[in-house]
Enzyme design. Structure first.
Site, PDB file in Angstrom:
ATOM      1  N   GLU A 129      -6.322 -32.181   2.986  1.00 20.04           N
ATOM      2  CA  GLU A 129      -5.884 -33.096   2.201  1.00 20.04           C
ATOM      3  C   GLU A 129      -6.182 -32.597   0.640  1.00 20.04           C
ATOM      4  O   GLU A 129      -5.303 -32.713  -0.053  1.00 20.04           O
ATOM      5  CB  GLU A 129      -6.500 -34.420   2.328  1.00 20.04           C
ATOM      6  CG  GLU A 129      -6.179 -35.112   3.717  1.00 20.04           C
ATOM      7  CD  GLU A 129      -4.954 -35.719   3.743  1.00 20.04           C
ATOM      8  OE1 GLU A 129      -3.976 -35.753   2.686  1.00 20.04           O
ATOM      9  OE2 GLU A 129      -4.111 -35.979   4.857  1.00 20.04           O
ATOM     10  N   ASP A 269       2.547 -31.037  13.196  1.00 23.28           N
ATOM     11  CA  ASP A 269       3.877 -31.242  12.278  1.00 23.28           C
ATOM     12  C   ASP A 269       3.984 -30.088  11.063  1.00 23.28           C
ATOM     13  O   ASP A 269       4.788 -29.408  11.076  1.00 23.28           O
ATOM     14  CB  ASP A 269       4.151 -32.434  11.837  1.00 23.28           C
ATOM     15  CG  ASP A 269       2.962 -33.132  10.665  1.00 23.28           C
ATOM     16  OD1 ASP A 269       1.783 -32.420  10.957  1.00 23.28           O
ATOM     17  OD2 ASP A 269       3.000 -33.936  10.228  1.00 23.28           O
ATOM     18  N   GLU A 362       3.719 -46.163  13.255  1.00 22.07           N
ATOM     19  CA  GLU A 362       3.106 -44.846  13.742  1.00 22.07           C
ATOM     20  C   GLU A 362       3.560 -44.333  14.945  1.00 22.07           C
ATOM     21  O   GLU A 362       3.539 -43.312  15.239  1.00 22.07           O
ATOM     22  CB  GLU A 362       1.578 -44.843  13.602  1.00 22.07           C
ATOM     23  CG  GLU A 362       1.281 -45.118  12.062  1.00 22.07           C
ATOM     24  CD  GLU A 362       1.422 -43.841  11.083  1.00 22.07           C
ATOM     25  OE1 GLU A 362       0.404 -43.212  10.971  1.00 22.07           O
ATOM     26  OE2 GLU A 362       2.472 -43.746  10.521  1.00 22.07           O
ATOM     27  N   GLU A 383       8.195 -39.085   5.293  1.00 21.58           N
ATOM     28  CA  GLU A 383       8.915 -38.303   6.100  1.00 21.58           C
ATOM     29  C   GLU A 383      10.456 -38.395   6.316  1.00 21.58           C
ATOM     30  O   GLU A 383      11.524 -37.733   6.476  1.00 21.58           O
ATOM     31  CB  GLU A 383       8.209 -37.992   7.333  1.00 21.58           C
ATOM     32  CG  GLU A 383       7.007 -37.122   7.192  1.00 21.58           C
ATOM     33  CD  GLU A 383       5.777 -37.870   6.758  1.00 21.58           C
ATOM     34  OE1 GLU A 383       4.863 -37.365   6.268  1.00 21.58           O
ATOM     35  OE2 GLU A 383       5.846 -39.194   6.560  1.00 21.58           O
ATOM     36  N   THR A 473       4.152 -29.569   1.497  1.00 23.53           N
ATOM     37  CA  THR A 473       4.260 -31.012   2.566  1.00 23.53           C
ATOM     38  C   THR A 473       3.939 -32.325   1.813  1.00 23.53           C
ATOM     39  O   THR A 473       3.739 -33.266   2.368  1.00 23.53           O
ATOM     40  CB  THR A 473       3.243 -30.564   3.670  1.00 23.53           C
ATOM     41  OG1 THR A 473       3.591 -31.417   4.862  1.00 23.53           O
ATOM     42  CG2 THR A 473       1.982 -30.445   3.212  1.00 23.53           C
TER      43      THR A 473
END
Length: 613
Positions: A129, A269, A362, A383, A473
């Site tokens: 993160e 991912d 989710e 996304e 990302t």
């Protein structure tokens, strides 16, 4: 064209009708009342301006009620430290301010960060993160603020953000000191890795650091940052299964997989995402070869048209028939790779879930067609919006503007709070939670704004700026400047390894990429890839990234080219069968990534067949 598309997607259309039949949730019926007419240019302009207002509603709420804490609590109009206590949301918002042309706030924000931010603090933070949000935010803003060509150059700026980024990255380097090269999940910014730190990390956590660290190496001329993150990718890929699948969690000391569920969603991912994007940004062929093999395996074992499932990485047995919201980035990645058709079908399937609930939960169980227990929330994820933007950019199909309009409606009516936008705890009842992730400003509204700005005749840094940009990302803008993308030098070096036949090989590959009969879609304007893929090309027959590329020696496997192979030293009959199986996978779903140079050649040879969008 429409009739043909419907015929090919009949199973999907049937599923869409099933999902749309649910009328039990009266509070979201309005989301199905989409206007029959598509979004007009005038409406696209209004929607773009509305999204701009959404950004400032949340950004101003953060600055007034939460700054300099990390994130905003939009219901109570308070702040909270969620990552490291260093104005996370402001850092994550910097390049969006520049994208909107807000010179005043961009300049004042960069100035404040340069004077006040410090990382010599006793905080244990997530390596993943911190890298994608903070390091990426600092580097993106530095590249904008230091370059006259961006139109946002700050005269008084003197590399303060770059210095901070280098200091932060060095404080995270101890996390990479493991036997496998795969980093710990967390690191203390003052003391290094805690003694009690878990040795288990996710595949995404260890394999989604290459863009930011690689960018830093190029800007500082210090290779250590790129080396450690590339070693982490190699460490993960060397431990793939014989099916070329990777699991979700791994022990960074032993290299043993602790969770062998393979998928394209949670915990994995962005590993796939950064393989392709590292190649596109840096021109490093090794990332391309790994991506090609990994993508082929994913499409063979995980793809259940139009959905994706999770399987055991060794046996390919289905373990989880679930749509995970993080999977929604995949169609956008497929656009970058030029694999448009499955991207269109999968996006339509994913959006059907959004239409049913107003948001994507989710988890959505594909066996029961219901929200997965314990996975009912929507934390303002970007996304699906990201993939919508990329598909509109590739196809100019107005249906994606309709999708974007529905998403704006959902966020405005379902998630808007007094000081920002709230997490949705339960998509079935639209219950709100007092939290707003920084990525809502870094990604969610950014992709929505870019979508509608593109429809109105774009006037922004991404579409009209001096460079091609790769989005991290976290949605940060990483430009392919000459300093960063030394593609020609890299490819010439690799080509020199071939003892013979290199030029002929490159010529043959180029013929594949520009053959008129094999082009079934247009080239993305100013983008990286050709939006088509020849049906008969092998994954190992990729085009070169440069006219100077002589081609890699034919007949070599990826392991032989780069010294990466399975950890198993013993060659068995089972391994021979597995290798043959992987070759079949590569033939079953071909993909071609090409350079803009090749794409331009394709345009000139196929000018009369190009469709205008």
């Amino acid at each position: 064209m429409e009739k043909t598309w419907k015929q090919r997607c009949l199973p999907l259309l049937l599923l869409l009708s099933i999902l749309s039949a649910d009328t039990n949730h009266n509070n979201i019926i309005f989301l199905r009342q989409t206007a029959a007419d598509g979004v007009t240019p005038e409406e696209a302009t209004l929607l773009r301006d509305e999204v701009r207002e959404m950004f400032y509603h949340a950004f101003n709420g953060y600055m007034e009620h939460a700054f300099p804490l990390d994130e905003l609590k939009p219901l109570s109009c308070e702040g909270e430290d969620s990552l490291g206590g260093y104005a996370l949301t402001l850092i994550d918002s910097l390049d969006m301010l520049a994208l909107l042309g807000d010179r005043e706030r961009f300049t004042s924000s960069v100035d404040w960060i340069g004077k006040n931010l410090r990382f010599d603090i006793n905080k244990t933070v997530s390596v993943f993160e911190t890298t994608i949000r903070v390091l990426g935010g600092l580097l993106s803003a530095h590249l904008i603020a230091s370059d006259y060509a961006t139109g946002m150059r700050i005269p008084s700026y003197d590399n303060q953000l770059l210095d901070l980024a280098e200091d932060l990255a060095r404080r995270m380097l101890p996390a990479f000191d493991t036997p496998t090269g795969i980093p710990f999940g967390s690191v203390n910014l003052l003391y290094g890795v805690d003694e009690q730190e878990s040795r288990i990390t996710s595949t995404a956590g260890g394999g989604t650091l290459t863009l930011e660290f690689g960018m830093l190496s190029r800007l500082t001329n210090d290779p250590i940052f790129e080396q450690v993150t590339k070693n982490a990718v190699r460490g993960l890929w060397a431990r793939r299964s014989k099916l070329n699948l990777v699991g979700a969690h791994i022990n960074v000391f032993t290299g043993e997989w602790t969770q062998k569920d393979a998928g394209i969603g949670t915990s994995i991912d962005s590993f796939y995402e950064y393989l392709l994007k590292a190649y596109l940004l840096f021109g490093d062929e090794e990332y391309l070869f790994i991506f090609q093999e990994a993508y082929a395996a994913a499409m063979h074992y995980l793809y259940n048209d139009p959905w994706y499932v999770e399987v055991n990485m060794d046996s390919a047995a289905i373990v989880w028939p679930l749509f995970n919201s993080l999977q929604a980035f995949w169609p956008g990645l497929q656009v970058l790779a030029g694999d448009i058709d499955p991207a269109i079908r999968t996006h339509a399937a994913f959006f059907s879930v959004w239409k049913r609930y107003g948001f994507t939960p989710e988890g959505f169980n594909l066996a029961t067609l219901t929200v997965q227990h314990g996975q009912k929330s929507y934390p303002l994820r970007p996304e699906l919006i990201e993939s919508t933007y990329w598909l509109y950019k590739a196809t100019r199909d107005p249906r994606y503007l309709d999708v974007g309009r529905d998403m704006v409606v959902s966020l405005q009516y379902g998630a808007r709070c007094p000081c920002g936008y709230c997490h949705i705890v339960d998509v079935e009842f639209h219950k709100k939670e007092d939290h707003m992730e920084s990525f809502f400003l870094a990604e969610t509204v950014k992709y929505l704004w870019l979508l509608f700005d593109l429809a109105t005749g774009p006037d922004n840094l991404v579409e009209n700026g001096p460079y091609k940009y790769i989005f991290s990302t976290e949605g940060h803008l990483l430009p392919a400047t000459p300093q960063i993308s030394l593609i020609r030098e890299h490819c010439s070096y690799l080509g020199a390894n071939c003892k013979g036949g290199g030029i002929e090989q490159e010529s043959r590959k180029s013929d594949i990429s520009i053959h008129p009969q094999e082009n079934n879609a247009s080239v993305l304007s100013g983008s990286w890839v050709h939006s088509s893929y020849p049906s008969d090309s092998s994954f190992l027959e990729s085009t070169s990234t440069s006219g100077l590329m002589k081609g890699l020696c034919p007949g070599l496997t990826h392991g032989q080219k780069y010294g990466i192979s399975y950890l198993d030293a013993t060659r068995t009959a089972q391994e021979d069968h597995s290798t043959h199986q992987r070759e079949n996978v590569a033939d079953s779903h071909s993909l071609l990534v090409v350079s803009q140079q090749s794409a331009d050649n394709s345009l000139s040879k196929n000018k009369n067949e190009k469709q205008e969008h």
